[in-house]
Motif scaffolding. Structure first.
Motif, PDB file in Angstrom:
ATOM      1  N   GLN A  15       0.831  -1.207   0.000  1.00  0.00           N
ATOM      2  CA  GLN A  15       0.000   0.000   0.000  1.00  0.00           C
ATOM      3  C   GLN A  15       0.866   1.258   0.000  1.00  0.00           C
ATOM      4  OE1 GLN A  15      -3.504   0.251  -0.260  1.00  0.00           O
ATOM      5  NE2 GLN A  15      -2.787   2.298  -0.766  1.00  0.00           N
ATOM      6  N   LEU A  16       1.932   1.244   0.791  1.00  0.00           N
ATOM      7  CA  LEU A  16       2.848   2.383   0.821  1.00  0.00           C
ATOM      8  C   LEU A  16       3.471   2.604  -0.549  1.00  0.00           C
ATOM      9  CD1 LEU A  16       4.377   4.617   2.315  1.00  0.00           C
ATOM     10  CD2 LEU A  16       6.070   2.869   2.982  1.00  0.00           C
ATOM     11  N   HIS A  17       3.904   1.518  -1.188  1.00  0.00           N
ATOM     12  CA  HIS A  17       4.508   1.643  -2.519  1.00  0.00           C
ATOM     13  C   HIS A  17       3.501   2.195  -3.524  1.00  0.00           C
ATOM     14  CE1 HIS A  17       6.095   0.279  -6.444  1.00  0.00           C
ATOM     15  NE2 HIS A  17       7.168   0.846  -5.930  1.00  0.00           N
ATOM     16  N   ALA A  18       2.274   1.738  -3.459  1.00  0.00           N
ATOM     17  CA  ALA A  18       1.236   2.252  -4.367  1.00  0.00           C
ATOM     18  C   ALA A  18       1.020   3.747  -4.143  1.00  0.00           C
ATOM     19  CB  ALA A  18      -0.068   1.477  -4.176  1.00  0.00           C
ATOM     20  N   ASP A  23       2.047   9.333  -6.149  1.00  0.00           N
ATOM     21  CA  ASP A  23       2.350  10.740  -5.897  1.00  0.00           C
ATOM     22  C   ASP A  23       3.772  11.148  -6.261  1.00  0.00           C
ATOM     23  OD1 ASP A  23      -0.232  11.069  -4.944  1.00  0.00           O
ATOM     24  OD2 ASP A  23       0.343  10.687  -2.862  1.00  0.00           O
ATOM     25  N   LEU A  24       4.569  10.229  -6.788  1.00  0.00           N
ATOM     26  CA  LEU A  24       5.975  10.523  -7.048  1.00  0.00           C
ATOM     27  C   LEU A  24       6.157  11.696  -8.002  1.00  0.00           C
ATOM     28  CD1 LEU A  24       8.889   9.720  -6.475  1.00  0.00           C
ATOM     29  CD2 LEU A  24       8.757   8.129  -8.376  1.00  0.00           C
ATOM     30  N   ASP A  25       5.450  11.713  -9.115  1.00  0.00           N
ATOM     31  CA  ASP A  25       5.607  12.810 -10.072  1.00  0.00           C
ATOM     32  C   ASP A  25       5.219  14.151  -9.459  1.00  0.00           C
ATOM     33  OD1 ASP A  25       6.577  11.141 -12.040  1.00  0.00           O
ATOM     34  OD2 ASP A  25       4.636  10.895 -13.030  1.00  0.00           O
ATOM     35  N   LEU A  26       4.194  14.155  -8.629  1.00  0.00           N
ATOM     36  CA  LEU A  26       3.768  15.378  -7.961  1.00  0.00           C
ATOM     37  C   LEU A  26       4.875  15.902  -7.040  1.00  0.00           C
ATOM     38  CD1 LEU A  26       1.434  17.369  -7.328  1.00  0.00           C
ATOM     39  CD2 LEU A  26       0.792  15.809  -5.492  1.00  0.00           C
ATOM     40  N   VAL A  27       5.472  15.002  -6.263  1.00  0.00           N
ATOM     41  CA  VAL A  27       6.537  15.402  -5.342  1.00  0.00           C
ATOM     42  C   VAL A  27       7.777  15.848  -6.118  1.00  0.00           C
ATOM     43  CG1 VAL A  27       8.097  14.584  -3.530  1.00  0.00           C
ATOM     44  CG2 VAL A  27       5.682  13.936  -3.481  1.00  0.00           C
ATOM     45  N   ALA A  65      14.890  17.510  -3.514  1.00  0.00           N
ATOM     46  CA  ALA A  65      13.573  16.924  -3.242  1.00  0.00           C
ATOM     47  C   ALA A  65      13.266  15.808  -4.233  1.00  0.00           C
ATOM     48  CB  ALA A  65      12.491  18.004  -3.298  1.00  0.00           C
ATOM     49  N   ALA A  66      13.578  16.025  -5.498  1.00  0.00           N
ATOM     50  CA  ALA A  66      13.337  15.003  -6.518  1.00  0.00           C
ATOM     51  C   ALA A  66      14.194  13.769  -6.256  1.00  0.00           C
ATOM     52  CB  ALA A  66      13.625  15.567  -7.903  1.00  0.00           C
ATOM     53  N   ARG A  67      15.465  13.988  -5.929  1.00  0.00           N
ATOM     54  CA  ARG A  67      16.372  12.859  -5.663  1.00  0.00           C
ATOM     55  C   ARG A  67      15.901  12.051  -4.462  1.00  0.00           C
ATOM     56  NH1 ARG A  67      20.091  12.147  -2.092  1.00  0.00           N
ATOM     57  NH2 ARG A  67      20.145  14.327  -1.439  1.00  0.00           N
ATOM     58  N   ARG A  68      15.519  12.746  -3.404  1.00  0.00           N
ATOM     59  CA  ARG A  68      15.063  12.054  -2.188  1.00  0.00           C
ATOM     60  C   ARG A  68      13.749  11.295  -2.427  1.00  0.00           C
ATOM     61  NH1 ARG A  68      17.195  14.084   3.004  1.00  0.00           N
ATOM     62  NH2 ARG A  68      18.921  15.479   2.518  1.00  0.00           N
ATOM     63  N   ALA A  69      12.842  11.885  -3.169  1.00  0.00           N
ATOM     64  CA  ALA A  69      11.568  11.215  -3.460  1.00  0.00           C
ATOM     65  C   ALA A  69      11.805   9.946  -4.267  1.00  0.00           C
ATOM     66  CB  ALA A  69      10.634  12.159  -4.211  1.00  0.00           C
ATOM     67  N   ALA A  71      14.594   8.214  -4.390  1.00  0.00           N
ATOM     68  CA  ALA A  71      15.323   7.265  -3.537  1.00  0.00           C
ATOM     69  C   ALA A  71      14.373   6.578  -2.565  1.00  0.00           C
ATOM     70  CB  ALA A  71      16.440   7.988  -2.781  1.00  0.00           C
ATOM     71  N   PHE A  72      13.407   7.312  -2.031  1.00  0.00           N
ATOM     72  CA  PHE A  72      12.449   6.714  -1.112  1.00  0.00           C
ATOM     73  C   PHE A  72      11.586   5.683  -1.818  1.00  0.00           C
ATOM     74  CE2 PHE A  72       8.342   6.721   1.192  1.00  0.00           C
ATOM     75  CZ  PHE A  72       8.792   6.155   2.371  1.00  0.00           C
ATOM     76  N   GLU A  73      11.134   6.007  -3.029  1.00  0.00           N
ATOM     77  CA  GLU A  73      10.328   5.050  -3.802  1.00  0.00           C
ATOM     78  C   GLU A  73      11.137   3.789  -4.070  1.00  0.00           C
ATOM     79  OE1 GLU A  73       8.984   2.719  -7.045  1.00  0.00           O
ATOM     80  OE2 GLU A  73      10.747   4.002  -7.199  1.00  0.00           O
ATOM     81  N   ALA A  74      12.410   3.940  -4.426  1.00  0.00           N
ATOM     82  CA  ALA A  74      13.266   2.781  -4.688  1.00  0.00           C
ATOM     83  C   ALA A  74      13.478   1.957  -3.413  1.00  0.00           C
ATOM     84  CB  ALA A  74      14.609   3.242  -5.255  1.00  0.00           C
ATOM     85  N   TYR A  75      13.635   2.631  -2.289  1.00  0.00           N
ATOM     86  CA  TYR A  75      13.804   1.938  -1.012  1.00  0.00           C
ATOM     87  C   TYR A  75      12.568   1.105  -0.675  1.00  0.00           C
ATOM     88  CZ  TYR A  75      13.980   1.241   4.019  1.00  0.00           C
ATOM     89  OH  TYR A  75      13.934   0.675   5.269  1.00  0.00           O
ATOM     90  N   VAL A  76      11.397   1.707  -0.809  1.00  0.00           N
ATOM     91  CA  VAL A  76      10.151   0.988  -0.509  1.00  0.00           C
ATOM     92  C   VAL A  76      10.002  -0.200  -1.465  1.00  0.00           C
ATOM     93  CG1 VAL A  76       7.627   1.145  -0.441  1.00  0.00           C
ATOM     94  CG2 VAL A  76       9.019   2.999   0.494  1.00  0.00           C
ATOM     95  N   ARG A  77      10.326   0.009  -2.747  1.00  0.00           N
ATOM     96  CA  ARG A  77      10.235  -1.074  -3.735  1.00  0.00           C
ATOM     97  C   ARG A  77      11.170  -2.234  -3.355  1.00  0.00           C
ATOM     98  NH1 ARG A  77      13.254  -0.136  -8.093  1.00  0.00           N
ATOM     99  NH2 ARG A  77      12.581   2.023  -8.108  1.00  0.00           N
ATOM    100  N   ARG A  78      12.398  -1.921  -2.924  1.00  0.00           N
ATOM    101  CA  ARG A  78      13.344  -2.977  -2.506  1.00  0.00           C
ATOM    102  C   ARG A  78      12.847  -3.706  -1.265  1.00  0.00           C
ATOM    103  NH1 ARG A  78      17.003   1.080  -3.568  1.00  0.00           N
ATOM    104  NH2 ARG A  78      17.289   1.452  -1.342  1.00  0.00           N
ATOM    105  N   GLU A  79      12.326  -2.964  -0.302  1.00  0.00           N
ATOM    106  CA  GLU A  79      11.792  -3.590   0.913  1.00  0.00           C
ATOM    107  C   GLU A  79      10.634  -4.524   0.580  1.00  0.00           C
ATOM    108  OE1 GLU A  79      12.742  -3.481   4.270  1.00  0.00           O
ATOM    109  OE2 GLU A  79      14.549  -2.654   3.353  1.00  0.00           O
ATOM    110  N   LEU A  80       9.755  -4.082  -0.297  1.00  0.00           N
ATOM    111  CA  LEU A  80       8.619  -4.900  -0.711  1.00  0.00           C
ATOM    112  C   LEU A  80       9.104  -6.164  -1.425  1.00  0.00           C
ATOM    113  CD1 LEU A  80       5.570  -5.287  -1.000  1.00  0.00           C
ATOM    114  CD2 LEU A  80       5.672  -3.880  -3.063  1.00  0.00           C
ATOM    115  N   ALA A  81      10.064  -6.011  -2.311  1.00  0.00           N
ATOM    116  CA  ALA A  81      10.593  -7.165  -3.058  1.00  0.00           C
ATOM    117  C   ALA A  81      11.288  -8.168  -2.136  1.00  0.00           C
ATOM    118  CB  ALA A  81      11.556  -6.693  -4.140  1.00  0.00           C
ATOM    119  N   GLY A  82      11.808  -7.684  -1.022  1.00  0.00           N
ATOM    120  CA  GLY A  82      12.525  -8.550  -0.096  1.00  0.00           C
ATOM    121  C   GLY A  82      11.641  -9.256   0.917  1.00  0.00           C
TER     122      GLY A  82
END
Length: 105
Positions: A15-18, A23-27, A65-69, A71-82
């Motif tokens: 749900q967090l990843h979704a 909202d990634l493009d907005l951020v 802000a773009a880099r951090r957003a 990176a956060f999406e990638a982090y959540v995606r890796r956590e979900l995949a793991g």
């Protein structure tokens, strides 16, 4: 062997990843319009030395802000995949206790 159930942690991460992905493009673009209008102090909203300095700060903040957003999406995606999508009922109970703060991590 025990029957498997959906992992509460996997569900929460999913749900967090979704939400983050939606909202990634907005951020990423949140400061983009202001940065474009400032154009490093040469834009149509403010000019001069102070505008140049402020514009440089704004451009840096927009990139950060773009880099951090992203990176956060990638982090959540890796956590979900793991994480396993399905776990035993006992594991699910344990995960739920952790998620609700009733069991220390």
């Amino acid at each position: 062997m025990s029957d498997k159930v959906l992992s509460p942690v996997w569900q929460a991460l999913s749900q967090l990843h979704a939400d983050v992905s939606r909202d990634l493009d907005l951020v990423v673009g949140a400061l983009g319009d202001a940065d474009r209008r400032m154009a490093g102090g040469k834009g149509d909203v403010w000019v001069g030395d102070a505008a140049v300095r402020w514009g440089a700060d704004l451009a840096g903040a927009a990139r950060d802000a773009a880099r951090r957003a992203r990176a956060f999406e990638a982090y959540v995606r890796r956590e979900l995949a793991g994480r396993a999508r399905e776990v035993t009922a006992a594991q699910a109970d344990n995960e739920m206790r952790q998620l609700t703060g009733r069991l220390p991590r």
